[in-house]
Enzyme design. Sequence first.
Site, PDB file in Angstrom:
ATOM      1  N   SER A 193      -3.346  25.720  24.267  1.00 61.77           N
ATOM      2  CA  SER A 193      -4.327  24.813  24.871  1.00 61.77           C
ATOM      3  C   SER A 193      -4.503  23.571  24.008  1.00 61.77           C
ATOM      4  O   SER A 193      -4.786  22.487  24.530  1.00 61.77           O
ATOM      5  CB  SER A 193      -5.655  25.539  25.058  1.00 61.77           C
ATOM      6  OG  SER A 193      -6.149  26.039  23.820  1.00 61.77           O
ATOM      7  N   SER A 194      -4.334  23.700  22.702  1.00 61.75           N
ATOM      8  CA  SER A 194      -4.488  22.544  21.814  1.00 61.75           C
ATOM      9  C   SER A 194      -3.400  21.507  22.079  1.00 61.75           C
ATOM     10  O   SER A 194      -3.685  20.301  22.173  1.00 61.75           O
ATOM     11  CB  SER A 194      -4.461  22.982  20.354  1.00 61.75           C
ATOM     12  OG  SER A 194      -3.242  23.640  20.035  1.00 61.75           O
ATOM     13  N   TYR A 246      -1.891  32.455   9.535  1.00 64.49           N
ATOM     14  CA  TYR A 246      -0.774  31.602   9.915  1.00 64.49           C
ATOM     15  C   TYR A 246      -0.253  30.861   8.691  1.00 64.49           C
ATOM     16  O   TYR A 246       0.956  30.817   8.426  1.00 64.49           O
ATOM     17  CB  TYR A 246      -1.231  30.619  10.991  1.00 64.49           C
ATOM     18  CG  TYR A 246      -0.125  29.860  11.679  1.00 64.49           C
ATOM     19  CD1 TYR A 246       0.344  30.249  12.932  1.00 64.49           C
ATOM     20  CD2 TYR A 246       0.450  28.745  11.094  1.00 64.49           C
ATOM     21  CE1 TYR A 246       1.357  29.554  13.583  1.00 64.49           C
ATOM     22  CE2 TYR A 246       1.462  28.035  11.728  1.00 64.49           C
ATOM     23  CZ  TYR A 246       1.911  28.442  12.968  1.00 64.49           C
ATOM     24  OH  TYR A 246       2.910  27.737  13.589  1.00 64.49           O
ATOM     25  N   GLU A 281      -2.456  17.728  14.671  1.00 65.93           N
ATOM     26  CA  GLU A 281      -2.814  19.132  14.453  1.00 65.93           C
ATOM     27  C   GLU A 281      -2.691  19.513  12.981  1.00 65.93           C
ATOM     28  O   GLU A 281      -3.512  20.251  12.446  1.00 65.93           O
ATOM     29  CB  GLU A 281      -1.946  20.036  15.325  1.00 65.93           C
ATOM     30  CG  GLU A 281      -2.419  21.471  15.327  1.00 65.93           C
ATOM     31  CD  GLU A 281      -2.311  22.161  16.677  1.00 65.93           C
ATOM     32  OE1 GLU A 281      -2.475  23.386  16.705  1.00 65.93           O
ATOM     33  OE2 GLU A 281      -2.078  21.487  17.696  1.00 65.93           O
ATOM     34  N   THR A 341       9.520  30.127  14.201  1.00 65.50           N
ATOM     35  CA  THR A 341      10.779  29.526  13.783  1.00 65.50           C
ATOM     36  C   THR A 341      10.682  28.011  13.660  1.00 65.50           C
ATOM     37  O   THR A 341      11.488  27.396  12.962  1.00 65.50           O
ATOM     38  CB  THR A 341      11.886  29.861  14.792  1.00 65.50           C
ATOM     39  OG1 THR A 341      11.434  29.518  16.112  1.00 65.50           O
ATOM     40  CG2 THR A 341      12.228  31.341  14.756  1.00 65.50           C
ATOM     41  N   SER A 351     -15.744  16.947  26.908  1.00 66.84           N
ATOM     42  CA  SER A 351     -14.931  18.019  27.478  1.00 66.84           C
ATOM     43  C   SER A 351     -15.809  18.939  28.303  1.00 66.84           C
ATOM     44  O   SER A 351     -16.914  19.312  27.867  1.00 66.84           O
ATOM     45  CB  SER A 351     -14.243  18.814  26.371  1.00 66.84           C
ATOM     46  OG  SER A 351     -13.661  20.004  26.882  1.00 66.84           O
ATOM     47  N   ALA A 402      -5.623  31.896  23.617  1.00 67.20           N
ATOM     48  CA  ALA A 402      -4.779  32.951  24.170  1.00 67.20           C
ATOM     49  C   ALA A 402      -3.328  32.841  23.730  1.00 67.20           C
ATOM     50  O   ALA A 402      -2.483  33.597  24.189  1.00 67.20           O
ATOM     51  CB  ALA A 402      -4.845  32.922  25.701  1.00 67.20           C
ATOM     52  N   ASP A 436       5.157  23.379  20.255  1.00 66.07           N
ATOM     53  CA  ASP A 436       4.179  23.360  21.334  1.00 66.07           C
ATOM     54  C   ASP A 436       4.123  21.999  22.015  1.00 66.07           C
ATOM     55  O   ASP A 436       4.102  21.896  23.246  1.00 66.07           O
ATOM     56  CB  ASP A 436       2.794  23.730  20.808  1.00 66.07           C
ATOM     57  CG  ASP A 436       2.744  25.156  20.300  1.00 66.07           C
ATOM     58  OD1 ASP A 436       3.691  25.924  20.554  1.00 66.07           O
ATOM     59  OD2 ASP A 436       1.755  25.506  19.624  1.00 66.07           O
TER      60      ASP A 436
END
Length: 396
Positions: free
Chosen positions: A141-142, A238, A174, A37, A69, A137, A186
């Site tokens: 995490s991004s 996506y 992103e 949404t 990382s 998952a 997010d």
Amino acid sequence: MNEVLQLGSEYFSSQFGGVPDGLWSAPGRVNLIGEHTDYNDGFALPIAIDKRTTVAARARADRLLRVTSSSFPGMMEVSLEDLDPDALTGWAAYPLGVAWAMSRAAAAGAPDGAGSGGASRMSGLDLALTSDVPAGAGLSSSAAVECAVALALNDLWELGLDRQELARIGQLAENRVVGAPTGIMDQSASLLGEPDHGILLDCQSLVTETVALGFAGAGVGLLVIDTRTSHSHADGGYASRRRSCEDGARRLGVGSLRALGPDDLPRAAAQLDGQTYRRVRHIITENQRVLDTVAALRTSGAAAIGPFLNESHLSMRDDFEISTPELDLAVAGAQELGAIGARMTGGGFGGAALALVRSDDAGDVAGGIARDFARAGFTAPHIFPVTASEGARREL
């Protein structure tokens, strides 16, 4: 210093020597309800969770950025002058994409004038990332990486950006650098989360409102069922869903699907082909489910929201077609084992499901789902509880 922060500090020292100037962390998130949404200017109800990414950072005397990382091999190095969104690839695109977006904002004076003159204060940095947010998952995490790095850079570069602006910085990184056409949900959840609260996000106005969950008081909790089937927002599924939504809005004569409600569904069915209609129907009904969930939490409590979670999964499975056999099994298994409600969460095509369960039933639900996966010949899922947590913060 807790164990996670100790690990972050020690990892920094092992990579760069000495001690960092500070440590910052940001949580992953689960989306209680409101999937896909956000880029349709709609509503979402995410929760920041108690799994976090930590960045240990130290300013340099030159203009070099070095980032490493603990989750990936190698160290990436680039000067601030050479940050090129088209040349940043792999895992480092997330933190370095944020650096690019923030340097761009600082050079332009930043949104609404914030951070004016910040470009002159930008030094090089050493950045070391550690995390316990499961990657791939559907727990974002991004965004945890982006928000932890954004908060650190905002402090070290003294840009003075507020959290809404930092969320837009993370989304820009992103979208433009990573190439994932995600909305702003997010990053908003990771930056604005509060303990025992969800964040009702109006993705059109970017106005947020905290919503008390009351899970502990109701004797319920959330289980995340990580199916260990990885997904990526940069993959084509996506993007194709986003194009379908934009096409549906254009053909229905509105700027975004946010402008439509359940009463518009008959007109949409008459004007759109079957697939586009189903995509549009998911967004319209999902927006309504978010609002219904918030109303139920406020008037009837957590145990009343189960039907909305269940309906959301069916909509994502049948109308948006983003579920998988593993996710469907996790959701069906949780429901059969007595969960109040369950749904897949995140962008889909893999990742995790969540189940709202009575606290006394959590062990039985988790064990039953694990047995279901074993019988189906699927990879064993990783099942763990999450609680609503504080958003991004400076730790040290």
